[in-house]
Each structure stands twice: as structure tokens, then as C-alpha cells.
Enzyme design. Sequence first.
Site, PDB file in Angstrom:
ATOM      1  N   HIS A 281       0.073 -12.324   1.495  1.00 20.33           N
ATOM      2  CA  HIS A 281      -0.671 -11.344   0.722  1.00 20.33           C
ATOM      3  C   HIS A 281      -0.773 -11.783  -0.747  1.00 20.33           C
ATOM      4  CE1 HIS A 281      -1.355  -6.738  -0.046  1.00 20.33           C
ATOM      5  NE2 HIS A 281      -2.456  -7.469  -0.173  1.00 20.33           N
TER       6      HIS A 281
ATOM      7  N   TYR B 285       0.827  -1.201   0.000  1.00 20.92           N
ATOM      8  CA  TYR B 285       0.000   0.000   0.000  1.00 20.92           C
ATOM      9  C   TYR B 285       0.866   1.256   0.000  1.00 20.92           C
ATOM     10  CZ  TYR B 285      -3.493  -3.411   1.622  1.00 20.92           C
ATOM     11  OH  TYR B 285      -4.318  -4.507   1.758  1.00 20.92           O
TER      12      TYR B 285
END
Length: 304
Positions: free
Chosen positions: A129, A46
Amino acid sequence: MNVTPYGFGSAPLGNLYSALSDEEASAAIDAAWDAGIRYFDTAPHYGLGLSERRIGAALRDRPREDYVVSTKVGRLLEPSSAGGRDDQGFDVPATHTRVWDFSRDGVRRSLEESLERLGLDSVDIALLHDPDAHYKEALSEAYPALAELRAQGVVKAIGAGMNQTRMLGDLVRETDIDVVLLAGRYSLLDRSGEEELLPLCLDRGVSVFVGGVFNSGLLATHDPAGTYDYAPAPAELLERARAMARVCERHEVTLPQAALAFPLRHPAVASVVVGMRSAAEVEQNMALTDLSVPDDLWPDLLSV
């Protein structure tokens, strides 16, 4: 370890789609704290680490035992001199490139670098992830590395975060993970998570965190429009969302209010993780969660 029913998803704090200032990011986290949120989810992906740095800075002066932080492994950030802007949806300079790495060493390095960005000695939850294209390596190397770190007390819980149910189900069956973060697959418009994954997690004692309850925007307002799963909403889904809004109106409920409340009805779901980029968004969403939803809404709404 307890997580609050609603968690703070911090992808927007990595300048997802558009930039915001450090002050705006800090204000969003402050508003979440004031609203009672104590679970904060982030990832190196992110904003090339920007989200982690902002989460760490905003929580630094708060009692560590009072909140839960999760971050993720699988993408290492390698320095880059190419210049330009990030090409994966975040409005940040391309100072690094993301390199997929689910090796044992990659997992340990990823967590070490995340801790440095967060300014923490440990994180509570570490998640694989998006291992979609890397399942074998994630299963044979990344998972054992996370299990070892859990045994050492470096993390309290381990799991995986994905936007698909099949591979999460495989991980629940084949490993001893504690939690899955399921994005976009247990919402009013996509209930595929309840077919196999949620019952499996309930049976195995694996907690489920649900993200993407607005399906990237279509359910975020009472007048549905815009995107579904990060693309223009197909006409049939747009009409279905609008039909749901009409059902909600008959029960004096708004569509986003129902979207936020829906996942917590399932006993496997421990928290709903909501991506928010401003104090105003936090206050708006959390005000909706304070409103009661009548039980007789659900049979009508879920039949649409």
C-alpha cells in the site's frame, strides 16, 4: 480466482471525511452484494481498521468461496493514548497511529492483524500500500514476504496499490506480482496509465484493478464540480470535464456513466473498484453500469 467487473472500495466505510453508522455500512455492502459485486477491497489505513472490521462483519455469514477480499500492507497500527481524532481524513478516534513498515516481519504482522479484524482465515489478495517513499524496503523485504505467503497459500495473489504509474511499472518488471491497483491514473481525465503501465501489465499477464475513476469527485455527477485528486479542481480541468459532459449528452449518456464504463474497455483491466458509502450510492452507480454506452461515444469523448 475471478473478480467481478466492478468492485467495492471500502475506504468510505472507514468514515472517510465523515462518519457513518455500522448499520449504514452494512446496508452498503448488502446493496453491493445484491447488485452482483463479489470483490471487496479494504486496508488497515481506512479508519484505523474500521473498514476491515465492517467488511468482515457484513460478509461473515456469506459463503467464503463466493467473494474475493483484498487488503493491504505497509502501515502498522500502533496503539496510542494521545486522544483526539484521526488526522488523515477519517472521522474516527485516534486510538492508534500509523507506522510505515515494509519489513518482512511488518508484512506478516500486518496481515495477521488484518485477518483478526476481518474475522477470516485468509485473504485472497494482499497489496503493498503506497510504497512511494519506501521502494527499496518494499522490493527487498515486503515483496519476498508476500511471495512466501502466496507460496504457502495464506494469500492467493499479491500486488501493489498506488496512485502513480512509474513505480507500479517497476514492480511489474522486477517482481512476479499478480495484480496492480491503479488509483486515479486511468480515468477520462487522466489516461497516463495507458501509456506504459497497462500495456506492460498485459504483456506480463498482470491484472489491473482501476480505482478513482471519478478522480475524487469531479466526474461523479453530470454537472462537474468540486474536487480533483482530493483538492479543488483547477479551472482548466473543470472546463474539460464540462466539455466531456456536453459530448456525453449528444450520445444520450451521462458523464459518470462514461467514467465507470471507460476503464473496462482496456483488455488489461479486470475490475473497476468504486468507493461507495451508502446503499443509495451503490444502487445509483450500479444502475449506471447496467446502461449501454454506444461505441461511437468514445472517439468524440476521448478527443476532448
